[in-house]
Design an enzyme around this catalytic site. Structure first.
Site, mmCIF file in Angstrom:
data_model
loop_
_atom_site.group_PDB
_atom_site.id
_atom_site.type_symbol
_atom_site.label_atom_id
_atom_site.label_comp_id
_atom_site.label_asym_id
_atom_site.label_seq_id
_atom_site.Cartn_x
_atom_site.Cartn_y
_atom_site.Cartn_z
ATOM 1 C CD GLU A 9 -4.171 15.573 -16.123
ATOM 2 O OE1 GLU A 9 -3.014 15.155 -15.942
ATOM 3 O OE2 GLU A 9 -4.880 15.273 -17.078
ATOM 4 C CD GLU B 130 6.894 15.506 -22.820
ATOM 5 O OE1 GLU B 130 6.201 16.529 -22.637
ATOM 6 O OE2 GLU B 130 6.400 14.357 -22.873
ATOM 7 C CE LYS C 166 5.195 17.002 -14.465
ATOM 8 N NZ LYS C 166 5.354 15.730 -15.122
ATOM 9 C CG HIS D 115 6.188 10.053 -24.325
ATOM 10 N ND1 HIS D 115 4.836 9.803 -24.393
ATOM 11 C CD2 HIS D 115 6.316 11.201 -23.604
ATOM 12 C CE1 HIS D 115 4.182 10.739 -23.733
ATOM 13 N NE2 HIS D 115 5.055 11.607 -23.241
ATOM 14 N NE ARG E 191 -4.023 -2.015 2.036
ATOM 15 C CZ ARG E 191 -3.925 -3.053 2.868
ATOM 16 N NH1 ARG E 191 -2.992 -3.066 3.780
ATOM 17 N NH2 ARG E 191 -4.774 -4.052 2.782
ATOM 18 C CG ASN F 137 -2.233 15.962 -20.204
ATOM 19 O OD1 ASN F 137 -1.202 15.455 -19.778
ATOM 20 N ND2 ASN F 137 -3.376 15.954 -19.523
ATOM 21 N NE ARG G 244 0.467 16.443 -13.214
ATOM 22 C CZ ARG G 244 1.185 15.737 -12.380
ATOM 23 N NH1 ARG G 244 0.944 15.818 -11.089
ATOM 24 N NH2 ARG G 244 2.156 14.952 -12.811
ATOM 25 C CE LYS H 105 -0.712 13.322 -14.892
ATOM 26 N NZ LYS H 105 -1.047 13.760 -16.264
ATOM 27 C CG HIS I 255 1.148 14.452 -23.760
ATOM 28 N ND1 HIS I 255 1.845 15.614 -24.023
ATOM 29 C CD2 HIS I 255 1.994 13.686 -23.017
ATOM 30 C CE1 HIS I 255 3.034 15.554 -23.450
ATOM 31 N NE2 HIS I 255 3.154 14.407 -22.840
ATOM 32 C CG HIS J 6 -0.845 9.409 -24.841
ATOM 33 N ND1 HIS J 6 -1.534 9.727 -23.694
ATOM 34 C CD2 HIS J 6 0.469 9.570 -24.537
ATOM 35 C CE1 HIS J 6 -0.667 10.057 -22.742
ATOM 36 N NE2 HIS J 6 0.544 9.980 -23.235
HETATM 37 P P1 NAD Z 1 12.827 5.225 -21.834
HETATM 38 O O1 NAD Z 1 12.672 5.141 -20.380
HETATM 39 O O2 NAD Z 1 12.349 4.080 -22.659
HETATM 40 O O3 NAD Z 1 14.371 5.483 -22.151
HETATM 41 C C1 NAD Z 1 14.787 5.527 -23.500
HETATM 42 C C2 NAD Z 1 15.985 4.597 -23.733
HETATM 43 O O4 NAD Z 1 17.157 5.174 -23.164
HETATM 44 C C3 NAD Z 1 15.841 3.234 -23.075
HETATM 45 O O5 NAD Z 1 16.384 2.252 -23.914
HETATM 46 C C4 NAD Z 1 16.688 3.389 -21.815
HETATM 47 O O6 NAD Z 1 17.146 2.152 -21.295
HETATM 48 C C5 NAD Z 1 17.817 4.223 -22.334
HETATM 49 N N1 NAD Z 1 18.547 5.005 -21.340
HETATM 50 C C6 NAD Z 1 18.090 5.565 -20.203
HETATM 51 N N2 NAD Z 1 19.036 6.319 -19.653
HETATM 52 C C7 NAD Z 1 20.128 6.222 -20.430
HETATM 53 C C8 NAD Z 1 21.428 6.802 -20.374
HETATM 54 N N3 NAD Z 1 21.771 7.673 -19.441
HETATM 55 N N4 NAD Z 1 22.315 6.462 -21.331
HETATM 56 C C9 NAD Z 1 21.965 5.611 -22.334
HETATM 57 N N5 NAD Z 1 20.752 5.069 -22.459
HETATM 58 C C10 NAD Z 1 19.837 5.375 -21.507
HETATM 59 O O7 NAD Z 1 12.119 6.540 -22.436
HETATM 60 P P2 NAD Z 1 11.905 8.021 -21.862
HETATM 61 O O8 NAD Z 1 11.764 8.857 -23.060
HETATM 62 O O9 NAD Z 1 12.881 8.370 -20.828
HETATM 63 O O10 NAD Z 1 10.498 7.913 -21.123
HETATM 64 C C11 NAD Z 1 9.314 7.724 -21.847
HETATM 65 C C12 NAD Z 1 8.234 7.284 -20.879
HETATM 66 O O11 NAD Z 1 7.975 8.331 -19.946
HETATM 67 C C13 NAD Z 1 6.922 6.977 -21.552
HETATM 68 O O12 NAD Z 1 6.444 5.750 -21.076
HETATM 69 C C14 NAD Z 1 6.001 8.108 -21.128
HETATM 70 O O13 NAD Z 1 4.668 7.712 -21.049
HETATM 71 C C15 NAD Z 1 6.572 8.448 -19.774
HETATM 72 N N6 NAD Z 1 6.260 9.811 -19.323
HETATM 73 C C16 NAD Z 1 5.733 9.963 -18.088
HETATM 74 C C17 NAD Z 1 5.461 11.231 -17.605
HETATM 75 C C18 NAD Z 1 4.959 11.387 -16.203
HETATM 76 O O14 NAD Z 1 4.572 12.495 -15.827
HETATM 77 N N7 NAD Z 1 4.987 10.356 -15.394
HETATM 78 C C19 NAD Z 1 5.732 12.346 -18.385
HETATM 79 C C20 NAD Z 1 6.287 12.151 -19.654
HETATM 80 C C21 NAD Z 1 6.545 10.877 -20.107
HETATM 81 N N1 GLY Z 2 3.359 14.710 -18.149
HETATM 82 C C1 GLY Z 2 2.101 15.257 -17.735
HETATM 83 C C2 GLY Z 2 1.952 15.406 -16.256
HETATM 84 O O1 GLY Z 2 2.844 15.119 -15.516
HETATM 85 O O2 GLY Z 2 0.923 15.836 -15.809
#
Ligand code: NAD
Ligand code: GLY
Length: 361
Positions: free
Chosen positions: A237, A185, A227, A265, A121, A245, A241, A143, A248, A252
């Protein structure tokens, strides 16, 4: 090192930004009295690069860390991989006196964050983002989620970390395509909140694309501050917030239709922002010149600006499955010029998108 703050009452936490911070992570955890038993969740690629440094720092600071690996990639951001994290936590007898540290990009951060939110939890967790996208966006704001085959991030929770440690030195090993995806972003923040920052991005586009450390640090701090300011006002949100998006809804849909992992992404968000800006122009919220500035900046950063060729019906269906649809109506974030956005309900989704698609032909 710079320290920013996300102020959310008892859920407040600092964001540390600097170079070489991974080797002192143990001390930072001690500062916040993080639990002694630590699950370090990462993937093989990131762990090969950085897990030794983090594990040694944790051990030197008196922690008992255990590395837990999950497969790399967006197509593994799902319930099956989440189960692998729970399995390892249970197998190694992690109890309420434990904490979780997410080391990796947004996929690891979102998934490990949701594991922390739900295991027993809720156990304390720390974000150590290693991609530009996760440093400017996903590690801040709480998130957490995994994908469902029918839609992005459909299963998740709001769950704030206790600390975010952004070591910009990790960006040196990042693929240039990932740097560009992260910059999508960053550009979003300029469009939704800060026209001066957008101008700064236009002026520093070449340095940013080349991965210049000083320019990236400025862009990371500015993005995290914008942010944090938004999340402080609307953590869950229910109002502004949603501005985050921007791009997005359509982004998406691209990720879902192309198959998770095919489009980064940030790349999908880049195209989504162009589509949103064209809709804004059609609704006379911005001028053609604003749309052109956005397209030019995205192109300069090596980001895509045209949607992949899926049918209009497929896009509409994918957008309707998104979380932004309520009672069948699609709410979109649309830009008012550059530096400000508004939420608009789209009633004639097919008609509007068909007009916009014609402009790409
Ligand atoms: P990712 O986590 O897939 O990383 C991209 C690639 O880079 C992967 O292969 C990873 O292993 C590699 N990598 C990571 N760090 C590295 C480094 N320092 N050196 C070499 N390689 C490295 O992709 P991302 O773009 O970081 O994240 C995308 C995800 O984030 C999506 O799932 C998206 O939905 C999510 N997201 C979430 C929020 C939120 O608010 N929670 C906001 C934006 C995006
Ligand atoms: N990436 C959108 C949010 O964090 O609300």
């Amino acid at each position: 090192m710079d320290v920013l703050q996300v102020s959310l009452g008892e859920r407040s936490y600092p964001i540390h930004v600097g170079s070489g911070l991974l080797s002192a992570i143990g001390e930072r955890l001690r500062d916040i009295k993080f639990p002694h038993q630590v699950a370090l969740v990462s993937n093989p690629l990131v762990a090969d690069l950085y897990a030794d440094t983090v594990m040694s720092s944790l051990q030197q600071a008196g922690y008992d860390p255990r590395l837990m690996l999950v497969p790399d990639g967006e197509d593994y951001k799902n319930l099956e991989t989440l189960q692998l994290i729970y399995d390892q936590l249970i197998e190694h007898r992690f109890d309420r006196g434990c904490g979780l540290l997410a080391l990796g990009g947004g996929v690891i951060g979102d998934m490990a964050g949701f594991a922390a939110a739900s295991f027993l939890r809720g156990i304390p967790f720390v974000q150590v983002p290693t991609t530009l996208l996760s440093q400017v966006d996903s590690s801040v704001g709480g998130k957490t989620a995994v994908n469902h085959p029918r839609g992005k991030n459909l299963i998740g929770a709001f769950y704030q970390p206790q600390l975010v440690v952004i070591d910009v030195a990790t960006l040196q090993t990042l693929d240039p395509r990932e740097v560009s995806a992260g910059l999508a972003e960053v550009i979003k923040y300029g469009v939704i909140r800060d026209a001066d920052f957008f101008v700064w991005l236009e002026e520093h586009q070449e340095l940013l694309r080349q991965g210049d450390a000083e320019a990236l640090v400025y862009a990371i701090k500015k993005s995290c501050q914008i942010k944090a300011d938004i999340v402080e006002i609307d953590e869950r949100e229910s109002s502004i917030r949603a501005h985050l998006n921007f791009g997005h809804t359509f982004g998406h849909a691209i990720e879902n239709l192309a198959g998770y992992g095919q489009w980064k992404h940030g790349e999908a968000v880049a195209v989504g922002m162009v589509v949103a800006a064209k809709i804004s122009q059609a609704k006379e919220l911005c001028r053609e010149a604003d749309v052109s500035r956005l397209i030019n900046l995205l192109r300069a950063i090596d980001l895509p600006v045209e949607p992949p060729a899926f049918s209009l019906a497929a896009y509409v269906e994918a957008m309707q499955r998104d979380k932004k649809v309520k009672h069948g109506a699609l709410t979109m974030v649309l830009n008012q010029g550059i530096g400000s956005v508004t939420l608009e309900q789209i009633d004639d989704i097919e008609g509007l998108f068909s007009t916009i698609f014609d402009t790409f032909a």
